[in-house]
Motif scaffolding. Structure first.
Motif, short mmCIF file in Angstrom:
data_model
loop_
_atom_site.label_atom_id
_atom_site.label_comp_id
_atom_site.label_asym_id
_atom_site.label_seq_id
_atom_site.Cartn_x
_atom_site.Cartn_y
_atom_site.Cartn_z
N PHE A 151 38.85 23.69 49.86
CA PHE A 151 40.45 24.24 50.27
C PHE A 151 40.02 25.87 50.24
O PHE A 151 39.03 26.45 49.49
CB PHE A 151 41.33 23.82 49.59
N LEU A 152 40.86 26.58 50.57
CA LEU A 152 40.87 28.02 50.71
C LEU A 152 41.67 28.65 49.46
O LEU A 152 42.98 28.67 49.72
CB LEU A 152 41.13 28.97 51.86
N PRO A 153 41.30 29.03 48.30
CA PRO A 153 41.96 29.53 47.46
C PRO A 153 43.02 30.68 47.69
O PRO A 153 42.28 31.57 48.46
CB PRO A 153 41.04 30.04 46.31
N ALA A 154 44.20 30.66 47.17
CA ALA A 154 45.24 31.66 47.72
C ALA A 154 44.64 33.41 47.60
O ALA A 154 44.61 33.91 48.51
CB ALA A 154 46.62 31.72 47.12
N PRO A 155 44.09 33.36 46.44
CA PRO A 155 43.41 34.92 46.42
C PRO A 155 42.38 35.36 47.57
O PRO A 155 42.79 36.55 48.06
CB PRO A 155 42.69 34.71 44.86
N THR A 176 45.22 39.68 29.65
CA THR A 176 45.60 41.25 29.27
C THR A 176 46.46 41.54 30.44
O THR A 176 47.57 42.13 30.38
CB THR A 176 44.73 41.94 29.09
N VAL A 177 45.57 41.33 31.50
CA VAL A 177 46.11 41.94 32.97
C VAL A 177 47.65 41.03 33.51
O VAL A 177 48.11 41.47 34.26
CB VAL A 177 44.99 42.14 34.10
N GLN A 178 47.58 39.87 32.97
CA GLN A 178 48.63 38.84 33.37
C GLN A 178 48.38 38.58 34.72
O GLN A 178 49.36 38.22 35.31
CB GLN A 178 50.12 39.54 32.98
N CYS A 179 47.29 37.99 34.99
CA CYS A 179 46.88 37.27 36.32
C CYS A 179 47.24 35.72 36.21
O CYS A 179 46.30 35.39 35.43
CB CYS A 179 45.57 37.72 36.81
N TYR A 227 36.47 41.85 37.86
CA TYR A 227 37.98 41.36 37.51
C TYR A 227 39.11 42.21 37.73
O TYR A 227 40.21 41.82 37.65
CB TYR A 227 37.67 40.61 36.09
N THR A 228 38.83 43.42 37.70
CA THR A 228 39.91 44.34 37.94
C THR A 228 40.17 44.22 39.54
O THR A 228 41.57 44.01 39.96
CB THR A 228 39.57 45.93 37.69
N ILE A 229 39.27 44.08 40.29
CA ILE A 229 39.47 43.95 41.87
C ILE A 229 40.50 42.47 42.01
O ILE A 229 41.37 42.57 42.56
CB ILE A 229 38.37 43.75 42.60
N SER A 230 39.88 41.68 41.51
CA SER A 230 40.69 40.19 41.88
C SER A 230 42.02 40.19 40.70
O SER A 230 43.00 39.82 41.58
CB SER A 230 39.85 39.05 41.21
N THR A 231 42.05 40.54 39.79
CA THR A 231 43.15 40.44 38.92
C THR A 231 44.27 41.37 39.70
O THR A 231 45.62 40.90 39.93
CB THR A 231 43.22 40.67 37.52
#
Length: 185
Positions: free
Chosen positions: A30-34, A75-78, A158-162
């Protein structure tokens, strides 16, 4: 804000993002939403994917990388990253107490993994600067100077993705629903 962004698929994604969208969909089934939302910016999506591939090649073990990712994500609350990486840790057979402690932002029983968690927080809080004592504690736990710099690589990725997930408010896909996480305010 989700309605402000397009949840792309292979047919609607900008042409430069289509191969990544198609490969991701094949890999997950499936295609993950992010990924569907990051596809709006092929450059962002490509940078995240290539950065993630580089992070996966580091000398950190898979478990150490997952501890790092969950530390950043909580920490970033993702919410998406916490759920997805909780699912990945569960699938890999990781101890449920470890996963729960990470999700709850609590100290870990394993001293080396706890050193990763503490060091990750220190790097984030100091925007890269860490005290000599913090670095010595990380190294004394069995990590290397290379590992310290690999944490910096992971933070970039992970700054990019979160941040993208939070900005687009990427909804949690059904595959990760049983691992839903909500930040305590």
């Amino acid at each position: 804000m989700t309605e402000m962004f397009t949840r792309h698929d292979a047919s609607s994604a900008p042409e430069a993002a289509r191969p990544i969208v198609e490969n991701t969909q094949k890999g997950f089934g499936f295609l993950p939403a992010p990924v569907a939302y990051m596809a709006e910016s092929p450059e962002l999506l490509e940078t995240f994917m290539s950065g993630n591939a580089a992070f996966n090649k580091t000398t950190l073990s898979q478990l150490e990388r997952e501890v790092f990712i969950l530390t950043v994500a909580t920490t970033v609350q993702c919410h998406y990253c916490v759920a997805m990486h909780s699912a990945m840790l569960t699938k890999s057979g990781a101890d449920q107490e470890l996963i729960q402690a990470l999700r709850d932002r609590k100290p870990l029983q394993d001293a080396k993994l706890e050193a990763m968690r503490v060091f990750t927080h220190a790097v984030m809080e100091g925007y890269g600067h860490v005290t000599r004592e913090t670095m010595e504690a990380f190294l004394s736990a069995g990590y290397t100077k290379r590992n310290a710099l690999e944490v910096v690589l992971g933070l970039g990725v992970y700054t990019i993705s979160t941040y993208a997930n939070r900005m687009t408010e990427a909804p949690l896909d059904d595959a990760f629903a049983s691992f839903a996480w909500h930040a305590e305010h």
